[in-house]
Design an enzyme around this catalytic site. Structure first.
Site, PDB file in Angstrom:
ATOM      1  CB  SER A 143      50.108  -9.099 -36.844  1.00  0.00           C
ATOM      2  OG  SER A 143      50.912  -9.246 -37.933  1.00  0.00           O
ATOM      3  CE1 TYR A 156      46.998  -4.403 -39.350  1.00  0.00           C
ATOM      4  CE2 TYR A 156      49.540  -5.131 -39.774  1.00  0.00           C
ATOM      5  CZ  TYR A 156      47.958  -5.648 -39.317  1.00  0.00           C
ATOM      6  OH  TYR A 156      47.474  -7.073 -39.465  1.00  0.00           O
TER       7      TYR A 156
HETATM    8  P1  NAP Z   1      39.790  -9.554 -43.806  1.00  0.00           P
HETATM    9  O1  NAP Z   1      39.487 -10.742 -44.411  1.00  0.00           O
HETATM   10  O2  NAP Z   1      40.089  -8.278 -44.442  1.00  0.00           O
HETATM   11  O3  NAP Z   1      38.774  -9.240 -42.924  1.00  0.00           O
HETATM   12  C1  NAP Z   1      38.078  -8.192 -41.937  1.00  0.00           C
HETATM   13  C2  NAP Z   1      37.207  -8.152 -40.757  1.00  0.00           C
HETATM   14  O4  NAP Z   1      37.473  -7.785 -40.054  1.00  0.00           O
HETATM   15  C3  NAP Z   1      36.375  -8.923 -41.692  1.00  0.00           C
HETATM   16  O5  NAP Z   1      34.778  -9.484 -41.007  1.00  0.00           O
HETATM   17  C4  NAP Z   1      35.803  -7.028 -41.447  1.00  0.00           C
HETATM   18  O6  NAP Z   1      33.907  -7.039 -41.800  1.00  0.00           O
HETATM   19  C5  NAP Z   1      35.979  -6.778 -40.029  1.00  0.00           C
HETATM   20  N1  NAP Z   1      35.745  -5.408 -40.365  1.00  0.00           N
HETATM   21  C6  NAP Z   1      37.147  -4.851 -40.326  1.00  0.00           C
HETATM   22  N2  NAP Z   1      36.882  -3.192 -39.819  1.00  0.00           N
HETATM   23  C7  NAP Z   1      35.517  -3.433 -39.145  1.00  0.00           C
HETATM   24  C8  NAP Z   1      35.113  -2.343 -38.386  1.00  0.00           C
HETATM   25  N3  NAP Z   1      35.239  -1.524 -38.260  1.00  0.00           N
HETATM   26  N4  NAP Z   1      33.983  -2.879 -37.943  1.00  0.00           N
HETATM   27  C9  NAP Z   1      33.332  -4.354 -37.764  1.00  0.00           C
HETATM   28  N5  NAP Z   1      34.312  -5.162 -37.903  1.00  0.00           N
HETATM   29  C10 NAP Z   1      35.028  -4.159 -39.166  1.00  0.00           C
HETATM   30  O7  NAP Z   1      40.749  -9.475 -42.727  1.00  0.00           O
HETATM   31  P2  NAP Z   1      41.520 -10.970 -42.340  1.00  0.00           P
HETATM   32  O8  NAP Z   1      42.878 -11.303 -43.259  1.00  0.00           O
HETATM   33  O9  NAP Z   1      40.715 -11.878 -41.652  1.00  0.00           O
HETATM   34  O10 NAP Z   1      42.005 -10.092 -40.963  1.00  0.00           O
HETATM   35  C11 NAP Z   1      41.345 -10.248 -39.669  1.00  0.00           C
HETATM   36  C12 NAP Z   1      42.993 -10.196 -38.370  1.00  0.00           C
HETATM   37  O11 NAP Z   1      43.897 -10.776 -38.695  1.00  0.00           O
HETATM   38  C13 NAP Z   1      43.030  -8.811 -38.228  1.00  0.00           C
HETATM   39  O12 NAP Z   1      42.474  -8.050 -37.468  1.00  0.00           O
HETATM   40  C14 NAP Z   1      44.318  -8.577 -39.217  1.00  0.00           C
HETATM   41  O13 NAP Z   1      44.705  -7.483 -38.377  1.00  0.00           O
HETATM   42  C15 NAP Z   1      45.300  -9.712 -38.777  1.00  0.00           C
HETATM   43  N6  NAP Z   1      46.295 -10.128 -38.819  1.00  0.00           N
HETATM   44  C16 NAP Z   1      45.944 -10.214 -40.832  1.00  0.00           C
HETATM   45  C17 NAP Z   1      47.273 -11.017 -40.982  1.00  0.00           C
HETATM   46  C18 NAP Z   1      46.652 -10.776 -42.777  1.00  0.00           C
HETATM   47  O14 NAP Z   1      47.859 -11.284 -43.457  1.00  0.00           O
HETATM   48  N7  NAP Z   1      45.693 -10.996 -43.540  1.00  0.00           N
HETATM   49  C19 NAP Z   1      48.210 -11.674 -40.444  1.00  0.00           C
HETATM   50  C20 NAP Z   1      47.897 -11.385 -39.622  1.00  0.00           C
HETATM   51  C21 NAP Z   1      47.305 -10.435 -38.364  1.00  0.00           C
HETATM   52  P3  NAP Z   1      33.243  -6.800 -42.577  1.00  0.00           P
HETATM   53  O15 NAP Z   1      33.573  -5.504 -43.445  1.00  0.00           O
HETATM   54  O16 NAP Z   1      32.317  -6.828 -43.393  1.00  0.00           O
HETATM   55  O17 NAP Z   1      32.942  -4.882 -41.543  1.00  0.00           O
END
Ligand code: NAP
Length: 244
Positions: A143, A156
């Site tokens: 991120s 975070y």
């Molecule tokens: P999201 O929509 O909340 O999706 C998160 C994913 O991670 C889901 O598929 C969830 O699946 C999985 N997950 C979470 N905890 C888990 C666990 N204990 N075991 C297995 N799977 C798990 O979030 P996103 O925005 O797509 O984020 C994806 C990545 O991008 C993260 O690493 C986040 O830090 C990074 N990121 C996000 C943003 C943002 O603003 N959204 C910005 C920069 C970076 P289940 O719940 O089905 O297990």
């Protein structure tokens, strides 16, 4: 279908939502066979059915990515189903925006385990397969919070800086084996991320944040470099946002 990733096998963690789901669609559209993992198996099943319509093969493993057994089983699914593993996207993650004095030790453990321990476990089990192939691409979905510190996000940020450090160190360690390691560092993205933990659905919908497909485009770019080229880090912001 002639795609840039025909014959390649990609493992994506956190594939049941948001960025991981968008990456699955983007890589499948280029012909990659996929191994998907997350806890919500009904979502993985639906996504796998959708992507198979594109003519690619998709395996999935439901489990908590913090458990080493999930990492072991998912990498095994790649080698059992396809006999190889070319791409690992360490995407599973969570957010919980809080000031330091409001953060408990349990909340620290949950974020560090979900973001960094999962990254370690999947990489730990994938690398021997890639070393035996003398090729592979590993990406950490970090991120901009892994590049700059932001108030109210100290824990975070620590988890996301950890992923960047891990990627930089592994780039040096694994390049002699022909393995490319990089970090993708987006600013805010419109997903389910941190809902109820510092973000609300309304605010996310109204925001000018990146779309998950924007990030998937950067991931695809990093996965489709020529044999001689590797992407070490991509930082992303929308045109509306200043750098920090
Ligand atoms: P999201 O929509 O909340 O999706 C998160 C994913 O991670 C889901 O598929 C969830 O699946 C999985 N997950 C979470 N905890 C888990 C666990 N204990 N075991 C297995 N799977 C798990 O979030 P996103 O925005 O797509 O984020 C994806 C990545 O991008 C993260 O690493 C986040 O830090 C990074 N990121 C996000 C943003 C943002 O603003 N959204 C910005 C920069 C970076 P289940 O719940 O089905 O297990």
């Amino acid at each position: 279908m002639a795609g840039k990733l025909n014959g390649k096998v990609a493992l994506i963690t956190g594939a049941s939502a948001g960025i991981g789901e968008a990456c699955a669609r983007a890589l499948a559209a280029e012909g990659a066979n996929l191994v998907l993992t997350a806890r919500r198996d009904e979502r993985l099943e639906a996504l796998a059915a959708e992507l198979r319509q594109l003519g690619v093969e998709v395996a999935f493993v439901a489990g908590d990515a913090r458990d080493e057994e999930t990492a072991r089983r998912t990498v095994q699914a790649a080698t059992d189903s396809f006999g190889r593993l070319d791409i690992l996207i360490n995407n599973a993650g969570a957010g919980n925006y809080k000031n330091l004095v409001d953060t408990s030790a349990d909340e620290y453990d949950e974020l560090m385990d979900t973001n960094m321990r999962t990254t370690f476990l999947f990489t730990r089990h994938a690398v021997p397969v890639m070393q035996s192939q003398k090729s592979g691409t590993i990406l950490m979905l970090s991120s901009m919070a892994g590049v700059y510190g932001f108030a109210g996000e100290a824990v975070y940020c620590a988890t996301k800086f950890a992923q960047v450090g891990f990627a930089q160190a592994l780039d040096k360690e694994l390049r002699p084996d022909g393995i490319k390691v990089g970090a993708i560092c987006p600013g805010g993205v419109k997903t389910e991320f941190a809902l109820g933990k510092g973000r609300t659905e309304d605010k996310v919908a109204q925001s000018g944040m990146l779309e998950p497909e924007d990030v998937a485009g950067a991931v695809l770019l990093a996965c489709t470099q020529s044999a001689n080229s590797r992407i070490i880090e991509i930082q992303m912001r929308t045109m509306d946002e200043a750098l920090t």
